[in-house]
Design a protein around this motif. Structure first.
Motif, PDB file in Angstrom:
ATOM      1  N   ASP A  39       0.820  -1.211   0.000  1.00 13.75           N
ATOM      2  CA  ASP A  39       0.000   0.000   0.000  1.00 13.75           C
ATOM      3  C   ASP A  39       0.855   1.263   0.000  1.00 13.75           C
ATOM      4  OD1 ASP A  39      -2.234  -1.581   0.002  1.00 13.75           O
ATOM      5  OD2 ASP A  39      -2.750  -1.261   2.115  1.00 13.75           O
ATOM      6  N   ASN A  40       2.060   1.143   0.519  1.00 14.80           N
ATOM      7  CA  ASN A  40       2.961   2.298   0.571  1.00 14.80           C
ATOM      8  C   ASN A  40       4.010   2.269  -0.546  1.00 14.80           C
ATOM      9  OD1 ASN A  40       2.482   4.030   3.187  1.00 14.80           O
ATOM     10  ND2 ASN A  40       2.166   1.887   3.779  1.00 14.80           N
ATOM     11  N   HIS A  41       3.740   1.428  -1.542  1.00 14.29           N
ATOM     12  CA  HIS A  41       4.549   1.388  -2.774  1.00 14.29           C
ATOM     13  C   HIS A  41       6.017   1.075  -2.507  1.00 14.29           C
ATOM     14  CE1 HIS A  41       0.936   3.063  -4.554  1.00 14.29           C
ATOM     15  NE2 HIS A  41       1.013   4.088  -3.718  1.00 14.29           N
ATOM     16  N   ILE A  42       6.253   0.195  -1.537  1.00 22.25           N
ATOM     17  CA  ILE A  42       7.611  -0.292  -1.281  1.00 22.25           C
ATOM     18  C   ILE A  42       7.777  -1.607  -2.043  1.00 22.25           C
ATOM     19  CG2 ILE A  42       9.192  -1.183   0.467  1.00 22.25           C
ATOM     20  CD1 ILE A  42       7.841   0.759   2.447  1.00 22.25           C
ATOM     21  N   PRO A  43       8.615  -1.633  -3.048  1.00 19.54           N
ATOM     22  CA  PRO A  43       8.746  -2.830  -3.877  1.00 19.54           C
ATOM     23  C   PRO A  43       9.408  -3.978  -3.125  1.00 19.54           C
ATOM     24  CG  PRO A  43      10.426  -1.244  -4.464  1.00 19.54           C
ATOM     25  CD  PRO A  43       9.530  -0.547  -3.472  1.00 19.54           C
ATOM     26  N   ILE A  44       9.018  -5.196  -3.461  1.00 19.64           N
ATOM     27  CA  ILE A  44       9.641  -6.395  -2.896  1.00 19.64           C
ATOM     28  C   ILE A  44      10.224  -7.170  -4.072  1.00 19.64           C
ATOM     29  CG2 ILE A  44       9.276  -8.535  -1.612  1.00 19.64           C
ATOM     30  CD1 ILE A  44       6.919  -7.155  -0.210  1.00 19.64           C
ATOM     31  N   ASP A  45      11.542  -7.198  -4.162  1.00 23.82           N
ATOM     32  CA  ASP A  45      12.214  -7.833  -5.294  1.00 23.82           C
ATOM     33  C   ASP A  45      12.497  -9.303  -5.056  1.00 23.82           C
ATOM     34  OD1 ASP A  45      12.579  -5.389  -6.960  1.00 23.82           O
ATOM     35  OD2 ASP A  45      13.755  -4.746  -5.225  1.00 23.82           O
ATOM     36  N   MET A  46      12.567  -9.711  -3.803  1.00 22.32           N
ATOM     37  CA  MET A  46      12.749 -11.119  -3.452  1.00 22.32           C
ATOM     38  C   MET A  46      12.252 -11.332  -2.037  1.00 22.32           C
ATOM     39  SD  MET A  46      16.901 -11.316  -3.002  1.00 22.32           S
ATOM     40  CE  MET A  46      17.195 -10.708  -4.665  1.00 22.32           C
ATOM     41  N   ASP A 135       9.600 -21.587 -10.445  1.00 23.93           N
ATOM     42  CA  ASP A 135       8.485 -21.030 -11.213  1.00 23.93           C
ATOM     43  C   ASP A 135       7.829 -19.820 -10.564  1.00 23.93           C
ATOM     44  OD1 ASP A 135       8.808 -23.218 -12.973  1.00 23.93           O
ATOM     45  OD2 ASP A 135       7.555 -24.473 -11.678  1.00 23.93           O
ATOM     46  N   THR A 136       8.500 -19.172  -9.641  1.00 21.12           N
ATOM     47  CA  THR A 136       7.898 -18.042  -8.927  1.00 21.12           C
ATOM     48  C   THR A 136       8.076 -16.735  -9.699  1.00 21.12           C
ATOM     49  OG1 THR A 136       9.938 -17.854  -7.654  1.00 21.12           O
ATOM     50  CG2 THR A 136       8.140 -19.100  -6.663  1.00 21.12           C
ATOM     51  N   ASN A 137       7.231 -15.768  -9.386  1.00 22.06           N
ATOM     52  CA  ASN A 137       7.290 -14.462 -10.067  1.00 22.06           C
ATOM     53  C   ASN A 137       8.499 -13.644  -9.640  1.00 22.06           C
ATOM     54  OD1 ASN A 137       4.849 -15.437 -10.904  1.00 22.06           O
ATOM     55  ND2 ASN A 137       3.634 -13.707 -10.227  1.00 22.06           N
ATOM     56  N   ILE A 138       8.895 -13.778  -8.392  1.00 22.89           N
ATOM     57  CA  ILE A 138      10.105 -13.123  -7.883  1.00 22.89           C
ATOM     58  C   ILE A 138      10.928 -14.183  -7.169  1.00 22.89           C
ATOM     59  CG2 ILE A 138       9.013 -10.842  -7.626  1.00 22.89           C
ATOM     60  CD1 ILE A 138       8.770 -11.414  -4.615  1.00 22.89           C
ATOM     61  N   PRO A 139      12.243 -13.965  -7.009  1.00 22.35           N
ATOM     62  CA  PRO A 139      13.072 -14.955  -6.307  1.00 22.35           C
ATOM     63  C   PRO A 139      12.539 -15.267  -4.908  1.00 22.35           C
ATOM     64  CG  PRO A 139      14.462 -13.390  -7.449  1.00 22.35           C
ATOM     65  CD  PRO A 139      13.053 -12.864  -7.567  1.00 22.35           C
ATOM     66  N   THR A 149      22.012 -34.494   9.580  1.00 20.79           N
ATOM     67  CA  THR A 149      23.346 -33.928   9.369  1.00 20.79           C
ATOM     68  C   THR A 149      23.511 -32.518   9.901  1.00 20.79           C
ATOM     69  OG1 THR A 149      22.756 -33.025   7.193  1.00 20.79           O
ATOM     70  CG2 THR A 149      23.577 -35.306   7.260  1.00 20.79           C
ATOM     71  N   ALA A 150      22.430 -31.911  10.430  1.00 21.46           N
ATOM     72  CA  ALA A 150      22.436 -30.532  10.939  1.00 21.46           C
ATOM     73  C   ALA A 150      22.720 -29.521   9.830  1.00 21.46           C
ATOM     74  CB  ALA A 150      23.440 -30.361  12.072  1.00 21.46           C
ATOM     75  N   THR A 151      22.474 -29.909   8.589  1.00 21.50           N
ATOM     76  CA  THR A 151      22.712 -29.024   7.450  1.00 21.50           C
ATOM     77  C   THR A 151      21.498 -28.147   7.190  1.00 21.50           C
ATOM     78  OG1 THR A 151      24.127 -30.701   6.429  1.00 21.50           O
ATOM     79  CG2 THR A 151      23.325 -28.938   4.996  1.00 21.50           C
ATOM     80  N   THR A 152      21.740 -26.873   6.942  1.00 20.23           N
ATOM     81  CA  THR A 152      20.653 -25.978   6.531  1.00 20.23           C
ATOM     82  C   THR A 152      20.318 -26.263   5.064  1.00 20.23           C
ATOM     83  OG1 THR A 152      21.397 -24.243   8.033  1.00 20.23           O
ATOM     84  CG2 THR A 152      19.933 -23.583   6.236  1.00 20.23           C
ATOM     85  N   ILE A 153      19.037 -26.389   4.780  1.00 15.67           N
ATOM     86  CA  ILE A 153      18.576 -26.648   3.418  1.00 15.67           C
ATOM     87  C   ILE A 153      17.843 -25.412   2.924  1.00 15.67           C
ATOM     88  CG2 ILE A 153      17.181 -28.122   1.929  1.00 15.67           C
ATOM     89  CD1 ILE A 153      19.605 -29.515   3.276  1.00 15.67           C
ATOM     90  N   PHE A 154      18.283 -24.890   1.777  1.00 15.76           N
ATOM     91  CA  PHE A 154      17.606 -23.756   1.156  1.00 15.76           C
ATOM     92  C   PHE A 154      16.944 -24.217  -0.138  1.00 15.76           C
ATOM     93  CE2 PHE A 154      20.977 -21.324   3.475  1.00 15.76           C
ATOM     94  CZ  PHE A 154      20.120 -20.577   4.281  1.00 15.76           C
ATOM     95  N   PHE A 155      15.632 -24.049  -0.206  1.00 16.38           N
ATOM     96  CA  PHE A 155      14.911 -24.245  -1.461  1.00 16.38           C
ATOM     97  C   PHE A 155      14.802 -22.870  -2.096  1.00 16.38           C
ATOM     98  CE2 PHE A 155      13.192 -27.494   1.497  1.00 16.38           C
ATOM     99  CZ  PHE A 155      13.618 -28.639   0.835  1.00 16.38           C
ATOM    100  N   THR A 156      15.518 -22.653  -3.189  1.00 10.97           N
ATOM    101  CA  THR A 156      15.579 -21.307  -3.736  1.00 10.97           C
ATOM    102  C   THR A 156      15.354 -21.263  -5.243  1.00 10.97           C
ATOM    103  OG1 THR A 156      17.938 -21.284  -4.304  1.00 10.97           O
ATOM    104  CG2 THR A 156      17.371 -20.790  -2.027  1.00 10.97           C
ATOM    105  N   THR A 157      14.879 -20.107  -5.670  1.00 13.02           N
ATOM    106  CA  THR A 157      14.873 -19.785  -7.088  1.00 13.02           C
ATOM    107  C   THR A 157      16.323 -19.575  -7.516  1.00 13.02           C
ATOM    108  OG1 THR A 157      12.778 -18.633  -6.737  1.00 13.02           O
ATOM    109  CG2 THR A 157      13.947 -18.192  -8.813  1.00 13.02           C
ATOM    110  N   PRO A 158      16.753 -20.131  -8.649  1.00  9.92           N
ATOM    111  CA  PRO A 158      18.137 -19.908  -9.092  1.00  9.92           C
ATOM    112  C   PRO A 158      18.389 -18.425  -9.350  1.00  9.92           C
ATOM    113  CG  PRO A 158      17.094 -21.680 -10.342  1.00  9.92           C
ATOM    114  CD  PRO A 158      16.007 -21.003  -9.570  1.00  9.92           C
TER     115      PRO A 158
END
Length: 309
Positions: A39-46, A135-139, A149-158
């Motif tokens: 509403d305050n026109h602050i863009p969200i790029d990811m 397949d997302t519109n933004i990252p 294994t205590a490994t952090t897993i990131f599912f991310t847009t390339p």
């Protein structure tokens, strides 16, 4: 005109990332935050999300508007999305089995999670169907943790030029439903998500406010929305589940203070700890609190944006 920000050159305006923390059912406060930013026109790029934040982040990254999400929140019936993984008779049956074998250990009769999670997956699939994090519109970035294994897993847009985070693995060809289901797997509450040989649990175990992944994906201005435990006293802890959740909240707070705030330029903390969800009006109150908290930060956010222009 060439712009240099944090040691990097840019020819366009700086990229803005928003990180949404876990927060259980109160995670719908994120909807109000996104509404205020829009509403305050602050863009969200990811956008990035952990646990409850991953649900809202995935919806937003796929093009759902905050106003559409409010409609979802108004119509959802959480009682229809809970599929228990154990009954009292199951516990008694297994307990007697272990007892008469002379190997009785109370914890051994409990399942790895009280909620199966299949109903939630089916509910999410209505929104995302076969869409993946590619397949997302933004990252988009969603966090989980491999409990083995205590490994952090990131599912991310390339994202081109992404910088690696130590002790983390990245996956791109993953259904959004699987990514979100992994991220919301609160230990002891939800059955862990089995994925490619891993046993995945709630990303909040290591990363409740995922500002770091936004930094590594190239965001220049990072807004964190922290719905986690803020240190307030809680005298209504009367069960094993409540003790477990409180412990997770306390650990999550420490991780956020040490790690989540490191990359955040602004942190929004809605006042929602006093809200209980007994009807739709409470859900809307939670959303309104998120909107109010974000609105109070709009001037500061715009000042940071303008400092790069």
């Amino acid at each position: 005109m060439l712009i240099r920000v944090n040691g990097h050159n840019f020819r366009d305006k700086p990229k803005i990332g928003v990180a949404l923390s876990g927060g259980g059912v109160r995670g719908i406060a994120h909807i109000g935050v996104l509404k205020a930013l829009n509403d305050n026109h602050i863009p969200i790029d990811m956008i990035a999300g952990t646990s409850a934040g991953s649900i809202v982040a995935a919806l937003y990254a796929c093009g759902y508007t905050p106003r559409q999400m409010i409609k979802f929140a108004e119509n959802i019936d959480l009682t229809k999305l809970i599929d228990l993984n154990v009954t009292i008779s199951d516990v008694i049956k297994q307990g007697m089995k272990w007892f008469f074998n002379g190997k009785f250990r109370f914890w051994s009769v409990l399942p790895t999670g009280l909620i199966q999670g299949d109903k939630l997956e089916n509910y999410f699939s209505k929104f995302w169907q076969e869409r993946t994090v590619r397949d997302t519109n933004i990252p988009l970035a969603i966090t989980a943790v491999d409990i083995n294994t205590a490994t952090t897993i990131f599912f991310t847009t390339p994202v081109e030029g992404r910088r690696e985070i130590l002790n983390a693995r990245y996956y791109h060809n993953v259904l959004l439903t699987d990514a979100v289901r992994s991220s919301i797997s609160i230990p002891g509450i939800f059955l862990p998500k089995k994925f490619r040989g891993m046993t995945l649990v709630d990303g909040a175990v290591k990363n409740n406010l995922p500002t770091d992944i936004l930094h590594h994906l190239g965001a220049n201005i990072i807004i964190g929305v922290d719905l986690g435990y803020a240190g307030q006293a809680n005298y209504n802890i009367n069960s094993v589940a409540e003790i477990l959740l409180q412990c997770i909240d306390i650990m999550g707070r420490e991780v956020t203070l040490l790690k989540g705030e490191q990359y955040a330029d602004i942190i929004i903390r809605p006042e929602i700890h006093d809200i209980s969800f007994q009807n739709t009006k409470q859900a809307l109150l939670c959303i309104n609190r998120g909107e109010m908290a974000a609105s109070e930060k709009v001037v500061a956010i715009k000042k940071i944006i303008h400092s790069y222009l």
